[in-house]
Design a protein around this motif. Structure first.
Motif, PDB file in Angstrom:
ATOM      1  N   SER A 194       0.853  -1.186   0.000  1.00 23.20           N
ATOM      2  CA  SER A 194       0.000   0.000   0.000  1.00 23.20           C
ATOM      3  C   SER A 194       0.888   1.234   0.000  1.00 23.20           C
ATOM      4  O   SER A 194       1.241   1.741  -1.042  1.00 23.20           O
ATOM      5  N   GLY A 195       1.337   1.662   1.179  1.00 26.55           N
ATOM      6  CA  GLY A 195       2.304   2.751   1.232  1.00 26.55           C
ATOM      7  C   GLY A 195       1.762   4.115   0.860  1.00 26.55           C
ATOM      8  O   GLY A 195       2.528   5.025   0.545  1.00 26.55           O
ATOM      9  N   VAL A 196       0.443   4.310   0.894  1.00 30.31           N
ATOM     10  CA  VAL A 196      -0.127   5.616   0.587  1.00 30.31           C
ATOM     11  C   VAL A 196       0.363   6.627   1.619  1.00 30.31           C
ATOM     12  O   VAL A 196       0.362   6.369   2.822  1.00 30.31           O
ATOM     13  N   ALA A 197       0.804   7.783   1.146  1.00 28.29           N
ATOM     14  CA  ALA A 197       1.550   8.720   1.997  1.00 28.29           C
ATOM     15  C   ALA A 197       0.790  10.008   2.287  1.00 28.29           C
ATOM     16  O   ALA A 197       1.377  11.086   2.336  1.00 28.29           O
ATOM     17  N   GLN A 198      -0.505   9.924   2.535  1.00 25.60           N
ATOM     18  CA  GLN A 198      -1.268  11.124   2.857  1.00 25.60           C
ATOM     19  C   GLN A 198      -0.790  11.779   4.150  1.00 25.60           C
ATOM     20  O   GLN A 198      -0.982  12.979   4.355  1.00 25.60           O
ATOM     21  N   PHE A 199      -0.110  11.003   5.008  1.00 26.89           N
ATOM     22  CA  PHE A 199       0.371  11.573   6.269  1.00 26.89           C
ATOM     23  C   PHE A 199       1.358  12.712   6.040  1.00 26.89           C
ATOM     24  O   PHE A 199       1.558  13.550   6.922  1.00 26.89           O
ATOM     25  N   TYR A 200       2.009  12.765   4.868  1.00 21.57           N
ATOM     26  CA  TYR A 200       2.882  13.896   4.569  1.00 21.57           C
ATOM     27  C   TYR A 200       2.112  15.212   4.642  1.00 21.57           C
ATOM     28  O   TYR A 200       2.677  16.254   4.962  1.00 21.57           O
ATOM     29  N   TYR A 201       0.837  15.167   4.316  1.00 20.95           N
ATOM     30  CA  TYR A 201       0.032  16.377   4.224  1.00 20.95           C
ATOM     31  C   TYR A 201      -0.861  16.587   5.439  1.00 20.95           C
ATOM     32  O   TYR A 201      -1.066  17.721   5.874  1.00 20.95           O
ATOM     33  N   SER A 202      -1.412  15.505   5.976  1.00 21.32           N
ATOM     34  CA  SER A 202      -2.429  15.621   7.025  1.00 21.32           C
ATOM     35  C   SER A 202      -1.908  15.357   8.419  1.00 21.32           C
ATOM     36  O   SER A 202      -2.628  15.557   9.390  1.00 21.32           O
TER      37      SER A 202
END
Length: 468
Positions: A194-202
């Motif tokens: 998966s590795g979706v990196a929305q945490f960079y923004y939120s």
């Protein structure tokens, strides 16, 4: 021309690598990486979110032969890997391959140690598994970057599972079908990426266990393959495989070029700071200017940070919303470094506790407001797949204008820690957990990896005292 056998090539490397043939410089680097792996796990195990990981494992884990570091309790290899990776990756202090944009070491070492204990493998076999893990993770990451990153993925979360499947497969499988079974385990692991990196923004704390989840999924895949399941043996290069699903374009030649002769683990960066590797040069630049010219953040009237295009946006947004975001924010990190207390004779280090305290310091936000981020051609030219450069320029309130270009941060391949520095950093941290004799023995092992014994290492690092 695209190879139809990329996955099998990596699996074959994992299956057939003879650790006795590793070059001396590779063995030396692996010894230093072992010390750094244990150092960062020890630091991370003390942090609050590691308690959350232990609570999770207490709920779902099952006993086995593999040690969770710094505990007398033993777990199955899957959950020991999760826990140890959670320790080591939880505060952005773990080793990094800049070009692949990921953290390979804590996954490779944790997986190899856990499965080696589980299978009662030799130290030589564990070492081969570690190398297979590093090379698989880094090569896949390099092959899909930079479009993988630009599409919103953090490659630690997508690529580590392939490497831990390869490492575990090296230790679990025997016989003529070993290569295919490792490829089948990698095929299963690819389905968990998966590795979706929305945490960079939120913000949020998701990144602190993303490596642990990815590494655990590779062990899960190998254990499932051992029971009879199989994944597609063209999981990377196939028409519906990882490369096409997770990148706009990829370079399959990277997976095979020099495999077994050129070791990308030699290019791994060992961190000075608890921060994203691509902002480390900026922190080093500010600290170097302060040591040379004797000022602090309150003396800064204006600041300009020269950057390469690759970090623009994701790592340059000011005013981070939480601790994780702060550790991945260049303007905040440099502002923090401008106010850090400097100790003569010590390598300046920005720790996770410094970032945490800095979030409450409103003066850092004021420095960020006085900061301009600019694309810098010289910084761009100095940046490469081994390290990311930065230029820090300040105008002080007394009128002085100062500037520092850092082509590569401390700990990068061109500015490495010495062997003595690696050993000192290890002893400084681990001496609070284990006896001097154990520390000395592990340092001796790092110098001569033929002494490596997975069962001894797991037992020696166990403790009857909780790490918190």
């Amino acid at each position: 021309m695209e190879s139809p056998k990329s996955t099998m090539t990596l699996a074959s490397f994992a299956a057939t690598l003879d650790p006795a043939t590793l070059p001396d410089n590779v063995r030396q680097k692996l010894g230093w990486l072992l010390l750094d792996f244990l150092r960062v796990c020890s630091i991370g195990a003390r942090l609050p979110w590691s308690r959350w990981s232990r609570g999770y494992i207490d709920l779902v884990g099952k006993a086995g032969a593999s040690h969770g570091l710094f505990s007398v309790e033993t777990l199955n290899p899957q959950h020991a890997t999760f826990l140890n990776v959670a320790y080591g990756s939880s505060f952005d202090g773990d080793d990094t391959h800049v070009g692949a944009m990921l953290h390979p070491g804590v996954a490779a070492w944790s997986a190899a140690l856990a499965v080696a204990e589980h299978t009662q493998a030799s130290g030589a076999e564990m070492l081969a598994a570690v190398v297979a893990g590093y090379e698989t993770i880094i090569r896949i990451g390099l092959a899909v970057q930079p479009s993988h990153f630009k599409r919103g993925f953090q490659s630690t979360g997508t690529c580590d599972g392939f490497g831990t499947a390869a490492a575990a497969g090296r230790l679990l499988f025997r016989g003529k079908s070993t290569e295919r079974r490792i490829a089948e385990a990698m095929g299963l692991a690819g389905g968990y990426a998966s590795g979706v990196a929305q945490f960079y923004y939120s913000g949020a704390s998701a990144k602190r266990i993303q490596a642990a989840h990815s590494a655990e999924s590779g062990i899960t895949a190998a254990l499932l393959a051992e029971q009879g399941y199989s994944g597609p043996i063209d999981i990377i290069e196939g028409a519906g495989g990882f490369a096409r699903a997770y990148a706009d374009g990829w370079n399959p030649a990277i997976l095979e070029a020099g495999l077994g002769e050129h070791f990308h683990l030699m290019d791994v960066l060992v961190k000075s700071h608890a921060a994203a590797a691509r902002i480390a040069a900026g922190l080093d630049g500010m600290l170097a200017l302060r040591l040379e010219h004797g000022f602090s953040g309150d003396d800064i009237a204006e600041m300009t940070l020269g950057i390469p295009r690759i970090i623009q946006g994701r790592l340059t947004n000011p005013h981070p919303v939480d601790l994780q975001a702060a550790q991945m924010c260049l303007p905040f990190g440099v502002a923090l470094a401008s106010k850090l207390t400097l100790t003569p004779g010590h390598i300046p280090t920005v720790n996770v506790s410094d970032f945490e305290a800095g979030l409450a310091d409103r003066s850092l936000h004021a420095i960020e407001e006085r900061t301009t981020i600019t694309l810098d051609d010289e910084v761009e030219a100095a940046s490469n797949e081994l390290s990311t450069a930065a230029r820090v320029s300040v105008t002080l309130r007394d009128g002085r204008k100062l500037s520092k270009l850092v082509a590569a941060p401390k700990g990068s391949p061109s500015q490495p820690f010495t062997g003595a520095e690696h050993e000192a950093r290890f002893i400084q941290e681990l001496s609070s957990r284990v006896s001097g004799n154990v520390c000395s023995k592990i340092v001796a092992i790092s110098r001569d990896l033929d002494q490596l014994d997975p069962r001894w290492l797991g037992q020696a690092l166990s403790s009857r005292h909780p790490p918190m």
